[in-house]
Design a protein around this motif. Structure first.
Motif, PDB file in Angstrom:
ATOM      1  N   HIS A 164       0.831  -1.204   0.000  1.00  0.00           N
ATOM      2  CA  HIS A 164       0.000   0.000   0.000  1.00  0.00           C
ATOM      3  C   HIS A 164       0.864   1.253   0.000  1.00  0.00           C
ATOM      4  N   PHE A 176      -2.260   6.345  -6.147  1.00  0.00           N
ATOM      5  CA  PHE A 176      -3.653   6.544  -5.735  1.00  0.00           C
ATOM      6  C   PHE A 176      -3.953   8.032  -5.519  1.00  0.00           C
ATOM      7  N   LYS A 177      -2.978   8.767  -4.981  1.00  0.00           N
ATOM      8  CA  LYS A 177      -3.179  10.187  -4.692  1.00  0.00           C
ATOM      9  C   LYS A 177      -2.858  11.088  -5.885  1.00  0.00           C
ATOM     10  N   ILE A 180     -10.618   0.808  -8.790  1.00  0.00           N
ATOM     11  CA  ILE A 180     -10.526   1.747  -7.676  1.00  0.00           C
ATOM     12  C   ILE A 180     -10.877   3.153  -8.165  1.00  0.00           C
ATOM     13  N   PRO A 190      -7.044   3.927   4.137  1.00  0.00           N
ATOM     14  CA  PRO A 190      -7.612   3.352   2.913  1.00  0.00           C
ATOM     15  C   PRO A 190      -8.977   2.726   3.181  1.00  0.00           C
ATOM     16  N   ARG A 197     -10.110   6.774  -7.687  1.00  0.00           N
ATOM     17  CA  ARG A 197      -9.085   7.611  -7.059  1.00  0.00           C
ATOM     18  C   ARG A 197      -9.610   8.984  -6.645  1.00  0.00           C
ATOM     19  N   TYR A 240      -9.433  10.374  -3.032  1.00  0.00           N
ATOM     20  CA  TYR A 240      -8.229  11.002  -2.477  1.00  0.00           C
ATOM     21  C   TYR A 240      -8.221  12.513  -2.685  1.00  0.00           C
ATOM     22  N   CYS A 279      -5.282  -1.202 -12.297  1.00  0.00           N
ATOM     23  CA  CYS A 279      -6.305  -0.699 -11.370  1.00  0.00           C
ATOM     24  C   CYS A 279      -7.498  -0.052 -12.070  1.00  0.00           C
ATOM     25  N   GLU A 312       0.519   4.189  -2.884  1.00  0.00           N
ATOM     26  CA  GLU A 312      -0.236   5.384  -2.489  1.00  0.00           C
ATOM     27  C   GLU A 312       0.079   6.627  -3.328  1.00  0.00           C
ATOM     28  N   THR A 365     -10.021   0.202  -1.674  1.00  0.00           N
ATOM     29  CA  THR A 365      -8.568   0.312  -1.849  1.00  0.00           C
ATOM     30  C   THR A 365      -7.865  -0.907  -1.280  1.00  0.00           C
TER      31      THR A 365
END
Length: 689
Positions: free
Chosen positions: A256, A263-264, A337, A353, A339, A342, A333, A260, A357
């Motif tokens: 993770h 993801f951000k 997911i 998360p 995003r 975020y 992904c 991250e 996530t």
């Protein structure tokens, strides 16, 4: 590979990531890295021009710059203030503690020490291994991928040699050397710990627990490396070195952290590179077997390393390092997911998360381990170990297994493994009998040949005043059996799904496809801490098992039925026997939990008690698998029962105490022994079973 999700257009691409070559059964260009090294100077190799092409998006950054960026990040400033308020400490005190953690943790990558390691490893590897094979196509694609986005190297973990070998290979091919997540015990080794730190190792405590500041420092340190493209990050998604040489259930904490920044939206993409490392013989084979029998692992120390120098006198055969196809996190992904979540709070603030996530990260981690399995190269010894373990131990210990029977059966198994899509390290230009003879010679610590038979080698009995007890005799034999089992485990992923279907056919006595699928899912549920199954892919796993058994002619498949063919009995018998040690081991532990008077137990009590019960059953002849003595198997049972909510941890307990639902344990044991038909599983109110 039927149970993966496509990264680009077609998931069949994964199946082809890194086909094994170098005279192997499935041709891809593998080259022996040591071949050229043997013809050149070790010093010349270490001092060669090293000109890697780093990530194009990275700006020049020293280790000091990196550490400064971590300490001055908005995220860490926020966490320091929050922890200071929670603990009543001053911000300066918490910040000083953070600086200490970073100093303990951080790498200090320096080219001079990379060259030193290259010189030492060149000498050591040439003594240990006949060859180190690497796939050039995988290295070429890695070289390109590193320039385009931050790269995460994800090797399997079978030996202390793993991370040394990868840095050595990358240095050899002018690819940026990674920074590597390593355990703090290595940092404590005099001189060696600092050399490894300056070669790229950053150190992580094994037990972090609820230390909020340490988690914050580790997380920000890893994320800063990824965001800045400082260097490729290498970590073991399995967390620990596998003591059984079988894939371990992935840990998702570090996974993770590295994901991250994507993801951000702090980086456009991240590339994951699964790496499969395969050994003909593992340096720590005896040590690992003894650990499984409850003998503590020696503490990592420089003195211990020097004492272990006798391993340089041994032959460890070949190593294969298969660099898999680089996989785009962005593409993997897609649709999995959202995003946008975020964007709801500032990126610099901590954000727990959500379930979506966590599921995505868990799926990705399992996918990486499955691709590692698919990319591994199986040795002839691994196939021979499968067959030796299906021979009664009394035969291996006393009468011996006829050599010609073992060779005939191994050649039969080689064909089956190839039918199932295995990558085999079986030199085509060498007579089969010579391949197997040299394989047994390498593993003379486990078996030996004498007068046309193969015998199990038991540990030498130390000088003693009193005779050896029967229980001690069991442990001595168990050490050899567990070494043999570890090499079988290197190939078990090839046969696992067909073996589960073969077991379902045998236990349920049904031909109905839906009933077999139900029992197949039950086996997955029970053994999902023992083997790697990608979440949500049971149907694909079952279809793959059907396809492979049909392909080798063992069964006839229709829409409603799976019928055993006349020629399929030998295949199905072998596959059932492959899974039998795991089933018997679990049954021993289920019976122990059902028959014990206590309803509450601790892990500390459970492991020695089960080992004692299994030892008595082996001595009485009621149990034929020594794998029930393995602490890893025993712990896997406990974890599986906790996951199924059959064993529950007591909240107030400080000793990891558990309450056992004996009726539920008995029910699982009855299903596993065939006393409850699969039709009953479909109507059960239990969500998991």
């Amino acid at each position: 590979m039927t149970d993966t999700i496509p990264a680009k257009n077609n998931c069949s691409q994964y199946r082809d990531s890194g086909r094994a070559g170098s005279g192997l059964e499935n041709e891809e260009e593998f080259v022996d890295l040591l071949d050229e090294q043997r013809r050149s100077s070790d010093l010349g190799f270490a001092l060669r021009t090293f000109n890697p092409n780093p990530f194009k998006g990275a700006s020049p950054c020293s280790t000091a710059d990196l550490n400064k960026a971590v300490l001055e990040s908005q995220y860490l400033r926020y966490m320091v203030k929050e922890i200071a308020m929670e603990t009543g400490s001053s911000v300066e005190e918490v910040r000083e503690e953070a600086c200490g953690i970073l100093e303990e943790m951080s790498q200090n990558l320096q080219l001079g020490f990379i060259r030193l390691m290259a010189y030492v490893l060149s000498k050591v590897f040439k003594r240990l291994f006949t060859s180190i094979f690497v796939n050039t196509e995988g290295l070429n694609t890695l070289q390109q991928a590193i320039q385009e986005s931050p790269v995460i190297l994800m090797p399997n973990h079978r030996s202390y040699v793993d991370f040394l070998a990868i840095s050595y290979i990358l240095f050899s091919y002018d690819i940026p050397v990674p920074v590597i997540a390593a355990g703090t015990p290595l940092a404590g080794m005099k001189m060696i710990g600092e050399i490894l730190r300056r070669s790229g190792a950053f150190y992580i405590r094994r037990a972090i627990g609820s230390d909020k500041l340490y988690w914050a420092m580790l997380s920000e340190y890893v994320k800063t490396i990824v965001r800045r493209g400082f260097a490729p990050v290498e970590f073991y998604v399995e967390g620990l070195r596998s003591r059984t040489l079988k894939s371990l259930i992935p840990k998702i904490g570090m996974m993770h952290m590295v994901l991250e920044p994507f993801f951000k939206g702090e980086v456009y993409d991240i590339t994951l590179v699964p790496i499969s490392i395969s050994y003909d013989r593992v340096l720590e084979e005896s040590l690992l077997a003894h650990e499984l029998l409850g003998i503590p692992k020696p503490k990592e120390s420089t003195t211990g390393l020097l004492k272990a120098s006798k391993v340089l006198q041994e032959d460890y055969g070949s190593m294969h390092v298969n660099f898999g196809r680089p996989l785009s996190v962005r593409q993997l992904c897609q649709g999995k997911i959202n995003r946008c979540q975020y964007n709801l709070i500032p990126r610099d603030l901590p954000q727990k998360p959500n379930a979506e996530t966590q599921d995505c990260v868990n799926w990705l981690a399992h996918l990486m381990v499955r691709i590692q399995e698919e990319g591994s190269v199986v040795s002839p010894w691994s196939l021979m170990a499968c067959l030796l373990l299906q021979t009664p131990i009394t035969v291996l210990s006393q009468e011996g297994l006829l050599w010609h029977l073992l060779t005939e059966k191994t050649l039969w198994l080689r064909k089956l493994a190839l039918d199932f899509g295995a990558r085999l390290n079986w030199p085509g230009q060498v007579p089969d009998s010579d391949v197997m003879s040299s394989t047994v010679a390498i593993h003379r610590s486990v078996v030996h040949r004498k007068a046309g038979c193969v015998y199990l080698v038991r540990e030498e009995e130390p000088a003693r005043k009193r005779p050896i007890s029967p229980e001690e005799g069991v442990i001595r034999t168990a050490a050899a059996v567990l070494m043999l089992a570890s090499y079988r485990n290197q190939s078990i992923h090839i046969f696992l799904r067909p073996a589960m279907l073969a077991t379902a056919i045998h236990i349920t006595k049904t031909t109905q496809r839906d009933e077999l699928f139900t029992f197949f899912c039950f086996l997955q549920d029970v053994f999902s801490n023992e083997f790697i199954f990608i979440p949500g892919k049971s149907s694909q796993d079952f279809e793959q098992a059907c396809f492979l058994l049909k392909k080798c002619g063992a069964v006839h498949i229709s829409q409603q039925e799976v019928l055993v063919s006349d020629v399929g009995l030998e295949v199905l018998s072998f596959l059932r026997a492959l899974l039998q040690p795991f089933i018997e081991s679990y049954q021993v532990m289920f019976r122990y939990l059902c028959e014990e008077e206590v309803h509450v137990l601790s892990e500390k009590q459970f492991l020695p008690a089960v080992r004692n019960v299994a030892t008595k059953l082996i001595l009485s002849g009621d149990l034929h698998t020594y794998e029930a003595l393995s602490s890893d198997t025993q712990k896997n049972v406990l974890v599986a029962l906790r996951r199924l909510e059959i064993v529950t941890k007591l909240r107030a307990s400080e000793q990891n105490e558990y309450r056992v639902n004996k009726a539920a344990v008995r029910r699982i044991e009855n299903i596993l022994s065939g006393e409850i038909p699969p039709q009953m599983l479909q109507t059960t109110p239990d969500a998991r079973l």
